[in-house]
Design an enzyme around this catalytic site. Structure first.
Site, short mmCIF file in Angstrom:
data_model
loop_
_atom_site.label_atom_id
_atom_site.label_comp_id
_atom_site.label_asym_id
_atom_site.label_seq_id
_atom_site.Cartn_x
_atom_site.Cartn_y
_atom_site.Cartn_z
N LYS A 81 32.19 32.72 17.76
CA LYS A 81 31.93 33.73 16.95
C LYS A 81 32.79 34.34 15.65
CE LYS A 81 29.95 38.50 17.29
NZ LYS A 81 29.77 39.65 18.47
N SER A 150 25.12 40.81 18.34
CA SER A 150 25.60 40.52 17.06
C SER A 150 26.20 39.09 17.19
CB SER A 150 27.03 41.26 16.77
OG SER A 150 27.76 41.36 17.95
N SER A 174 25.47 42.42 22.67
CA SER A 174 25.73 41.59 21.71
C SER A 174 25.78 40.09 22.32
CB SER A 174 26.86 41.79 20.64
OG SER A 174 26.92 42.90 19.81
#
Length: 437
Positions: A81, A150, A174
């Site tokens: 990420k 996210s 997330s």
């Protein structure tokens, strides 16, 4: 989504690919090259990747092949990420403020995985600073729907078979929610088990690095890699040996009717298989628990982004600036500490609650991924476990009325991650045999 052929290296799970390499039927370079072929085919639609280093990844793969041996991750393609630092790739934290930023060192999880032989393909899209404002990624099952957030790019890349494993982070929901939306397996470890050095903080007292894969066996592998310990084989117990808590939670009515039906039917299948199933309620967790989590998170988050707040306030999205950040700045230190003390007490109470249970069963999300790209979906079924620090896994067991994946969430007591893997594997085996329909 195009029909998936079952003979290409990009289709391998992490464990399958590593076995193929050790057996001499696959090279690391071949695996990495195949993943990039899949990315080239699909990412113009899915938009899972913020940055790719094909040249560097192929060179690293060739070096592993030449060495003829590697660590636990010897030859494994993976993604991370965009809020996780990498020494040789930009890390922008999901914001234009830090476009092109080169941290100069790898985050701990990246350094450890590379040292174990993992090959980093690139950085996956994150929402803005790991919060709610979406990135460009689309759901691989239907690009008109959100992939969640996210860790949107990480979930979409794994769910679309671009990479077998990717790292994300969870402060609310997330990892679990986007994995569920994208049809992947998501894992949020016990808080503090995986070192977060080099990860952009959101709420340091809650932030947790997680993994998204396509098999439970891969989760066990990833945990061993990140803890730098020997592989521990899965030992799935008979379902009849399990003591399962059915946790509807105070948020049950937030789940759509289909999700309620699927979870309830699945629980009935567990009981039919001989498991002891009990309706349970967590001590002192009510609908206002979300406010407790938001208060702690908002206070810490607004301080985490102090530099951006003082220097680039106009470049922050309105939802971030006028939502969690403003709420955090309006929260007094006294109120923050009161909420944090309540969380500390509830973590201990939850530890005691789990002494009589093997696992809790609850929804991974309220339903299928919502249509539209301006929301990442409702995290109401995730925030409780993030705040309490318990490990959680989502399994892609169901398909919703729109043909999109839906997940079953399994939750265990703190530091029971390996036990949770064993139970998750038992559930997947039963599902694959058609016993949980």
């Amino acid at each position: 989504m195009p029909e998936i052929k079952m003979s290409e290296p990009w289709e391998f799970t992490a464990t399958e690919g590593l076995k193929a390499i050790s057996g001499g039927t696959l090279s690391c370079e071949g695996w990495v090259a195949s993943c990039f072929e899949r990315i080239e085919l699909r990412d113009d639609t899915v938009l899972a990747w913020k940055y790719l280093d094909q040249k560097g990844a192929l060179a690293a793969a060739r070096n592993i092949d030449k060495a003829g041996s590697g660590g636990l991750a010897g030859g494994l393609p993976f993604g991370v990420k965009d809020i996780i630092d990498t020494a040789d790739m930009p890390t922008a934290y999901g914001s234009s403020i830090h476009h092109g930023h080169l941290p100069g060192r790898d985050a701990g999880c990246v350094a450890i995985t590379r040292a174990a032989g993992g090959v980093l393909l690139g950085k996956t899209v994150s929402t803005e600073f790991g919060h709610r404002f979406p990135g460009e990624t689309r759901n691989p099952n239907n690009p008109d729907h959100t992939p969640g957030g996210s860790s949107s790019g990480s979930a979409a890349a794994v769910g679309d078979f671009m990479v077998p494993c990717s790292y994300g982070t969870q402060t609310t929901g997330s990892v679990i929610r986007p994995a569920a939306y994208c049809g992947a397996i998501g894992y949020k470890p016990t808080y503090g088990d995986i070192n977060t050095n080099g990860v952009m903080p959101n709420t340091p007292s809650i932030d947790t690095i997680g993994a998204i894969t396509r098999s439970v066996e891969d989760l066990a592998l990833v945990r061993s890699i990140l803890l730098e310990e020997a592989i521990q084989e899965l030992k799935p117990p008979p379902l009849s040996d399990l003591n399962i808590g059915f946790y509807r939670s105070p948020f049950w009515n937030d789940a759509d009717k289909k999700m309620q039906e699927l979870i309830t039917n699945c629980v009935e299948c567990f009981a039919s298989a001989g498991a002891t199933v009990t309706d349970v309620e967590l001590p002192n967790v009510s609908r206002n628990f979300e406010e407790l989590h938001a208060t702690v998170s908002g206070y810490e988050f607004s301080r985490t982004l102090s530099w951006e707040r003082f220097n680039c306030i106009d470049k922050l999205s309105a939802p971030l600036r006028d939502g969690r950040m403003r709420e955090g700045l309006e929260t007094s230190y006294k109120r923050y500490r009161e909420c944090w003390r309540r969380l500390e007490r509830q973590r201990i109470e939850t530890d005691e609650f789990f002494e009589g249970l093997d696992v809790l069963v609850t929804p991974s999300a309220t339903g299928e991924a919502p249509k539209g790209l301006m929301t990442t979906g409702n995290a109401i079924f995730n925030s409780t476990w993030t705040a309490l620090g318990t490990p959680a896994i989502t399994l892609p067991l169901f398909v919703g009325p729109l043909g999109l994946p839906m997940g079953l969430q399994l939750v265990a007591g703190r530091f029971k991650d390996r036990k949770l893997f064993d139970i998750a594997q038992a559930v997947m085996l039963a599902h694959d045999k058609g016993k949980l329909l």
